[in-house]
Design a protein around this motif. Structure first.
Motif, PDB file in Angstrom:
ATOM      1  N   TRP A  86      -6.240  19.825 -17.038  1.00  0.00           N
ATOM      2  CA  TRP A  86      -7.141  19.999 -15.897  1.00  0.00           C
ATOM      3  C   TRP A  86      -6.669  21.214 -15.108  1.00  0.00           C
ATOM      4  O   TRP A  86      -5.553  21.233 -14.588  1.00  0.00           O
ATOM      5  CB  TRP A  86      -7.081  18.719 -15.057  1.00  0.00           C
ATOM      6  CG  TRP A  86      -8.075  18.594 -13.959  1.00  0.00           C
ATOM      7  CD1 TRP A  86      -9.002  19.512 -13.551  1.00  0.00           C
ATOM      8  CD2 TRP A  86      -8.227  17.459 -13.114  1.00  0.00           C
ATOM      9  NE1 TRP A  86      -9.735  19.012 -12.513  1.00  0.00           N
ATOM     10  CE2 TRP A  86      -9.276  17.751 -12.225  1.00  0.00           C
ATOM     11  CE3 TRP A  86      -7.576  16.220 -13.023  1.00  0.00           C
ATOM     12  CZ2 TRP A  86      -9.682  16.843 -11.238  1.00  0.00           C
ATOM     13  CZ3 TRP A  86      -7.986  15.329 -12.045  1.00  0.00           C
ATOM     14  CH2 TRP A  86      -9.023  15.635 -11.169  1.00  0.00           C
ATOM     15  N   GLY A  87      -7.531  22.215 -15.087  1.00  0.00           N
ATOM     16  CA  GLY A  87      -7.165  23.449 -14.406  1.00  0.00           C
ATOM     17  C   GLY A  87      -8.003  23.718 -13.174  1.00  0.00           C
ATOM     18  O   GLY A  87      -8.868  22.920 -12.799  1.00  0.00           O
ATOM     19  N   SER A  88      -7.773  24.867 -12.559  1.00  0.00           N
ATOM     20  CA  SER A  88      -8.503  25.219 -11.334  1.00  0.00           C
ATOM     21  C   SER A  88      -9.962  25.540 -11.624  1.00  0.00           C
ATOM     22  O   SER A  88     -10.812  25.442 -10.751  1.00  0.00           O
ATOM     23  CB  SER A  88      -7.821  26.416 -10.659  1.00  0.00           C
ATOM     24  OG  SER A  88      -7.709  27.488 -11.598  1.00  0.00           O
ATOM     25  N   LYS A  89     -10.277  25.869 -12.894  1.00  0.00           N
ATOM     26  CA  LYS A  89     -11.663  26.257 -13.213  1.00  0.00           C
ATOM     27  C   LYS A  89     -12.275  25.490 -14.380  1.00  0.00           C
ATOM     28  O   LYS A  89     -13.354  25.864 -14.854  1.00  0.00           O
ATOM     29  CB  LYS A  89     -11.694  27.753 -13.535  1.00  0.00           C
ATOM     30  CG  LYS A  89     -11.259  28.616 -12.354  1.00  0.00           C
ATOM     31  CD  LYS A  89     -11.788  30.028 -12.475  1.00  0.00           C
ATOM     32  CE  LYS A  89     -11.626  30.797 -11.195  1.00  0.00           C
ATOM     33  NZ  LYS A  89     -10.464  31.638 -11.155  1.00  0.00           N
ATOM     34  N   ARG A 135      -3.345  22.571 -13.444  1.00  0.00           N
ATOM     35  CA  ARG A 135      -2.857  21.728 -12.340  1.00  0.00           C
ATOM     36  C   ARG A 135      -2.175  20.461 -12.851  1.00  0.00           C
ATOM     37  O   ARG A 135      -1.162  20.040 -12.323  1.00  0.00           O
ATOM     38  CB  ARG A 135      -4.032  21.326 -11.428  1.00  0.00           C
ATOM     39  CG  ARG A 135      -4.767  22.501 -10.806  1.00  0.00           C
ATOM     40  CD  ARG A 135      -3.855  23.263  -9.865  1.00  0.00           C
ATOM     41  NE  ARG A 135      -4.583  24.337  -9.202  1.00  0.00           N
ATOM     42  CZ  ARG A 135      -4.103  25.561  -9.038  1.00  0.00           C
ATOM     43  NH1 ARG A 135      -2.896  25.867  -9.480  1.00  0.00           N
ATOM     44  NH2 ARG A 135      -4.805  26.481  -8.426  1.00  0.00           N
ATOM     45  N   GLY A 175      -8.601  28.518 -15.921  1.00  0.00           N
ATOM     46  CA  GLY A 175      -7.870  29.017 -14.746  1.00  0.00           C
ATOM     47  C   GLY A 175      -6.421  28.588 -14.793  1.00  0.00           C
ATOM     48  O   GLY A 175      -5.798  28.575 -15.864  1.00  0.00           O
ATOM     49  N   ASP A 176      -5.875  28.204 -13.642  1.00  0.00           N
ATOM     50  CA  ASP A 176      -4.475  27.767 -13.594  1.00  0.00           C
ATOM     51  C   ASP A 176      -4.391  26.268 -13.838  1.00  0.00           C
ATOM     52  O   ASP A 176      -5.160  25.495 -13.259  1.00  0.00           O
ATOM     53  CB  ASP A 176      -3.885  28.084 -12.214  1.00  0.00           C
ATOM     54  CG  ASP A 176      -3.855  29.588 -11.973  1.00  0.00           C
ATOM     55  OD1 ASP A 176      -3.605  30.339 -12.935  1.00  0.00           O
ATOM     56  OD2 ASP A 176      -4.119  29.998 -10.825  1.00  0.00           O
TER      57      ASP A 176
END
Ligand SMILES: NC(=O)c1ccc[n+]([C@@H]2O[C@H](COP(=O)([O-])OP(=O)(O)OC[C@H]3O[C@@H](n4cnc5c(N)ncnc54)[C@H](OP(=O)(O)O)[C@@H]3O)[C@@H](O)[C@H]2O)c1
Length: 321
Positions: free
Chosen positions: A242-245, A148, A145-146
């Motif tokens: 570390w991403g949103s998903k 972070r 995902g995005d």
């Protein structure tokens, strides 16, 4: 297109013997011509092992007209003088990390290289390991995902007390030796826009140099980065995105040996996926890049990286004061 790049090695360093000279000798189009040492005995030992010319003294190496480029595995504190002298002698330079003790030195070295149209490259060879292309590909496919936060760590247990890394006079310290990997990883994986917002350096009273530290960076656009580094730690050599998903982790990010299969993991809601990446020789990758950039006169990215890297390390030093 150059026919053959003739290289001379300045300093019979352990990294040169273990990894970089074998890589230089493995790359087509490159020839190891000579090795120079402060001690002729040491130069002769290297020369015999690697079948090249032994030279006493670094100045004498620069007087060799058959050398086009210098590989410089000297401690950081000696780089400024010898990089300037090498460039003045019209040699391309591949210098070990950290290339510069401070930003003003980096600016002077890059300006001279630019004026003379010579290659100047800092040897962060981990960037040429294929495991990172795999990670960058996962990011491109939005596998987590995005993004972070990015976290990078490089640290190892204490070395013998007489190691130059404890000697500030020759550019020692964990900032120059270890933080460099983590800062380069931030810019290499996440992009050039990250700047230091807070930093800590721990000064060791006994050696009088910094032996560990940490820093917080952000890109001004909602993504932050944390780096941890040191020479008084349990070994760690990784980064995590570390991403949103999900989370991607490169477990042996900076120092995988050429025969080692580094592990990359991808954690998602559906579980943890393990990717044992194939072995790769990033020392050869780095020499290949040096030769490519010289052949194509493609110097500007390396100048840019040197300036960004030394400015970021200097910001960590300044903000931790
Ligand atoms: N890119 C990487 O993965 C990687 C890995 C390890 C090290 N490095 C870098 O490579 C450089 C060398 O590291 P190393 O571990 O190979 O060190 P090393 O074995 O101690 O080699 C450093 C060499 O520098 C020369 N030198 C000249 N003046 C010196 C002085 N006052 N003190 C110590 N050495 C002096 C010596 O060569 P002569 O006696 O022959 O003149 C010595 O052999 C450092 O900049 C380090 O950060 C990079």
């Amino acid at each position: 297109m150059i026919q053959k790049l003739n290289i001379g090695v300045m300093g019979c360093a352990s990294i040169a013997e273990r990894s970089m000279i074998p890589a230089i000798q493995a790359v087509p189009g490159v020839k190891l011509v000579a090795v120079a040492s402060r001690s002729i005995k040491k130069a002769e030992q290297f020369a015999e092992k690697f079948n090249c010319k032994p030279i006493e003294g670094y100045e004498a190496l620069l007087e060799q007209s058959d050398i086009d480029a210098v590989y410089m595995p000297l401690p950081t504190g000696l780089h400024h003088e010898w990089i300037i002298r090498s460039l003045e002698a019209h040699k391309h330079v591949l210098a070990e990390k950290s290339i510069a003790s401070n930003y003003s030195s980096a600016v002077q070295m890059v300006e001279l290289a630019k004026n003379k149209q010579l290659m100047l490259m800092e040897n962060y060879m981990f960037q040429y390991h294929s495991q990172h292309r795999f990670v960058l590909d996962l990011l491109k496919k939005q596998a987590i995902g995005d993004v972070r936060i990015f976290r990078a760590d490089f640290a190892f247990p204490p070395l013998p007390e007489n190691n130059f890394r404890y000697d500030d006079q020759v550019g020692g310290g964990a900032l120059m030796d270890c933080a460099g990997y983590t800062v380069r990883a931030v810019h290499f994986i996440m992009g050039d826009t990250f700047r230091v917002k807070a930093a800590h350096l721990f000064m060791d009273a006994k050696s009088g140099t910094n032996i560990y530290g940490a820093a917080f960076l952000d890109n001004g656009n909602g993504v932050s980065a944390q780096v941890g580094f040191g020479m008084d730690h349990f070994y760690k050599c990784s980064y995590e995105i570390w991403g949103s998903k999900g989370i991607i982790t490169a477990h042996r990010a900076y120092t995988p040996r050429p025969d080692y299969s580094p592990l990359v993991t991808l954690e998602k809601q559906d579980g943890k996926h393990e990717f044992q990446r194939h072995p790769d020789n990033h020392f050869i990758g780095s020499v290949n890049e040096f030769v490519r950039a010289i052949s194509e006169k493609d110097f500007s990215k390396h100048y840019h990286d040197i300036l960004l890297q030394s400015k970021t390390l200097e910001d960590i030093r300044t903000l931790s004061a």
